[in-house]
Design an enzyme around this catalytic site. Sequence first.
Site, short mmCIF file in Angstrom:
data_model
loop_
_atom_site.label_atom_id
_atom_site.label_comp_id
_atom_site.label_asym_id
_atom_site.label_seq_id
_atom_site.Cartn_x
_atom_site.Cartn_y
_atom_site.Cartn_z
N LYS A 213 37.67 62.37 54.84
CA LYS A 213 37.86 63.50 55.75
C LYS A 213 36.85 64.61 55.46
O LYS A 213 36.25 64.67 54.40
CB LYS A 213 39.31 63.97 55.71
CG LYS A 213 40.18 62.93 56.44
CD LYS A 213 41.59 63.33 56.67
CE LYS A 213 42.27 62.25 57.52
NZ LYS A 213 43.70 62.35 57.54
N ARG A 253 46.46 56.29 52.59
CA ARG A 253 45.80 55.61 53.71
C ARG A 253 44.30 55.75 53.49
O ARG A 253 43.78 56.86 53.49
CB ARG A 253 46.25 56.28 55.02
CG ARG A 253 45.70 55.66 56.28
CD ARG A 253 46.21 56.42 57.50
NE ARG A 253 45.66 55.89 58.74
CZ ARG A 253 44.46 56.21 59.20
NH1 ARG A 253 43.69 57.06 58.56
NH2 ARG A 253 44.03 55.68 60.34
N1 PMM Z 1 44.38 60.26 59.65
C1 PMM Z 1 43.68 59.72 60.66
C2 PMM Z 1 44.28 58.79 61.52
N2 PMM Z 1 45.57 58.40 61.34
N3 PMM Z 1 47.57 58.55 60.13
C3 PMM Z 1 48.29 59.07 59.15
N4 PMM Z 1 49.57 58.70 58.99
N5 PMM Z 1 47.77 59.99 58.29
C4 PMM Z 1 46.48 60.42 58.40
O1 PMM Z 1 46.07 61.26 57.59
C5 PMM Z 1 45.68 59.88 59.46
C6 PMM Z 1 46.29 58.93 60.32
C7 PMM Z 1 42.26 60.14 60.87
O2 PMM Z 1 41.38 59.42 60.08
P1 PMM Z 1 40.58 58.11 60.61
O3 PMM Z 1 39.95 58.48 61.92
O4 PMM Z 1 39.59 57.80 59.56
O5 PMM Z 1 41.55 56.98 60.80
#
Ligand code: PMM
Length: 393
Positions: A213, A253
């Site tokens: 992030k 995650r």
């Molecule tokens: N961050 C992203 C997408 N989905 N879901 C959860 N539960 N927690 C998060 O912090 C989260 C998520 C954004 O990151 P990405 O685009 O790399 O998937």
Amino acid sequence: MSIRNPGVIMGILNVTPDSFSDGGRYADVNAAVLAAEAMVSHGAQIIDVGGESTRPGADRIPVDVELDRVLPVIKELVIRGLYVSIDTMHAQVAHAAVDAGASMINDVSGGLSDPAMLSTAAELNVPIILMHWRGPSKTMQENIAFSDVVQEVRTELQLQAERALAAGINKNNIILDPGIGFGKTFEHNWELLRHIDHLQSLGFPLLVGVSRKRFLGHLLADSGGVERSEQDRDIASAVIGAQLLQRGVWGVRVHDVKATSDAIKGLNAVNPNPAMDTIEIFGVRDYGYHGVLEHERENGQYFSIDATLGISIAHAAQTDDLADTVNYAEVSDAIRARITGEPVDLIEKLAESIASDCLKFPQVVSVNVRVHKPDAPIEGDFGDVVVSRYKHR
Ligand code: PMM
């Protein structure tokens, strides 16, 4: 995969052309399947499949486009026995994904975006991740306003959990997430991570996503202030993820599962006793026939065991439910079964077997077993001999 067991690594599989960090990489199903299998081989227990980008400024996409992206991939992963979560804000997509074999829903809006999401999750009776969210990605970084980010996120997550319960979702199916990077400044993200224990005290398993992030890009900026690229944030992501797991969060995650697994192994090796809750069982005593000497094998003797179980009791402390912790009567039965069971020569071996048995209890993260042999054949006046074995997951 049970959501009662902590230490989960969720591997990210974004099948979007424009996702925040890996968009476009997994456009074809085969590439996505290979990437998921590699993540599982490195230690991911869950593959989180997302078809809609949630990066700041992203536009929403129609349900049919999202379905076309995620369903073919989910089906292939499920055929291969993978545990899949669907990262979606659309109840219809969640439903279709679970029908296709997905086992979990991950809604970054915590059920706030689609009014049908919570009732759908209740009907499907699968675990759902409710992330802290104050508004859509398009505008989430505008008008960020918190006076006490930790307290406000805690209160709002609690509210989201209450809404989920009211919609009929089983409390054992709720996982909360502070929503790092969603409508928060860099400093808000750090504050939340520093005070993660305060969110854990809500009594629900906590998933945290810091991977790649932007606040990490900012942290790792070069001397000219140029932010580190997304693909080059994995070491920091892994270290933070591993530390969060060691502090007892349920799951992280991540994009780079291997780096995260390695970081956890390294951290556990140098710091096998992280400050964590324990359950201690002392003096479990029974008669056994272990030992190298003939008379020990023939006549037997008493063995006494102490076991210190490393376990997070935060969840059980809130729920008051035995199923959320370890039943120490069962642990003591397992210890007794080893004492009275198949004889071994060394109490080192006995300690090892008991430690392994203790780690079979899903909530136990580490264990220290002490085997006492007060009647050991030692000449002269002596009190006790003790062998101690430490093991962790
Ligand atoms: N961050 C992203 C997408 N989905 N879901 C959860 N539960 N927690 C998060 O912090 C989260 C998520 C954004 O990151 P990405 O685009 O790399 O998937």
